[in-house]
Design a protein around this motif. Structure first.
Motif: not given
Length: 251
Positions: A210-220
């Motif tokens: 369920w967890h998605y990232d954009y723009g944060d450190q995990l995404w990078a």
């Protein structure tokens, strides 16, 4: 054209220490309330479940809003995104982390503390308000979500939201050689969510479907970006907004 039912390929588990070393170049995008969106549904899970300090609204950075609309547009007719959580106050992050750690410790009283910490971090990011390494949800760039049909029935995803078991790993049902009908359904629904969100530029946390990232450190870190674009963000109370507005008039 996005193949929504393409298999979810193996992805590495996050190295939190490495992710928190990624530099942040804050872009200044504001937080935006998601609740009035018509392109997707919003159900603030932690507020509805009575978690202390959880907000009755979901907020995310403005570009997240646009990318969610794009992901929603890729889904089959009658299938909708349901946003469960986005920007998260530090107090909520601390509560979730401490609660899960304590439950694991009670369940396995002889377990090594380092192992309990590792298992807790599979499902709850380490709480942090540090400007150089904030918790993903504190940035407004992390989103928890699922799918529903046109009438609001949640689709079967193979585990509950926030379930702290191996079934929550995004690829759990990809690794079953001969899935039964229920397992195939959960696998295909996860594929729909994963492929739509990936096409919209998001990365996924491997231990949480369920967890998605954009723009944060995990995404990078996940996508090999040179820096993150979102640092800590805050939903400001009205009093502070007024003060900021008046300060702006003085400049």
């Amino acid at each position: 054209m996005t193949d929504l039912f393409a298999p979810i390929l193996p992805q590495p588990d996050p190295d939190w220490a490495e992710a928190f070393r990624v530099p942040i170049v804050e872009c200044g995008q504001p937080l935006q309330a998601l609740g009035i969106a018509t392109g997707f549904a919003v159900w603030p899970a932690y507020h509805r479940l009575g978690v202390p300090n959880a907000l009755p609204e979901c907020h995310a950075r403005s570009e997240i809003f646009e990318r969610l609309l794009h992901a929603a547009s890729l889904l089959p007719d009658g299938i909708r995104l349901v946003i469960l959580d986005a920007w998260r106050p530090f107090a909520v992050q601390q509560h979730l982390y401490d609660t899960l750690y304590d439950i694991l410790r009670q369940h396995e009283p002889d377990a090594d503390p380092a192992e309990l910490t590792r298992r807790t971090r599979e499902f709850v990011a380490p709480p942090s308000t540090r400007a150089e390494s904030p918790s993903p949800h504190l940035t407004g760039g992390a989103i928890d979500l699922t799918l529903c049909d046109r009438d609001g029935r949640w689709l079967e995803m193979g585990s509950l939201f926030d379930e702290a078991t191996p079934r929550s790993y995004t690829r759990h049902y990809e690794e079953i050689a001969q899935p039964d009908e229920a397992q195939r359904l959960a696998r295909d629904n996860r594929r729909m969510l994963f492929n739509a969100m990936s096409a919209a530029g998001f990365s996924n946390l491997s231990s949480e479907w369920w967890h998605y990232d954009y723009g944060d450190q995990l995404w990078a870190a996940h996508l090999g970006k040179p820096h993150a674009i979102y640092g800590p963000a805050h939903v400001l109370p009205l009093e502070q907004l007024w003060r900021q507005q008046l300060e702006g008039l003085r400049r």
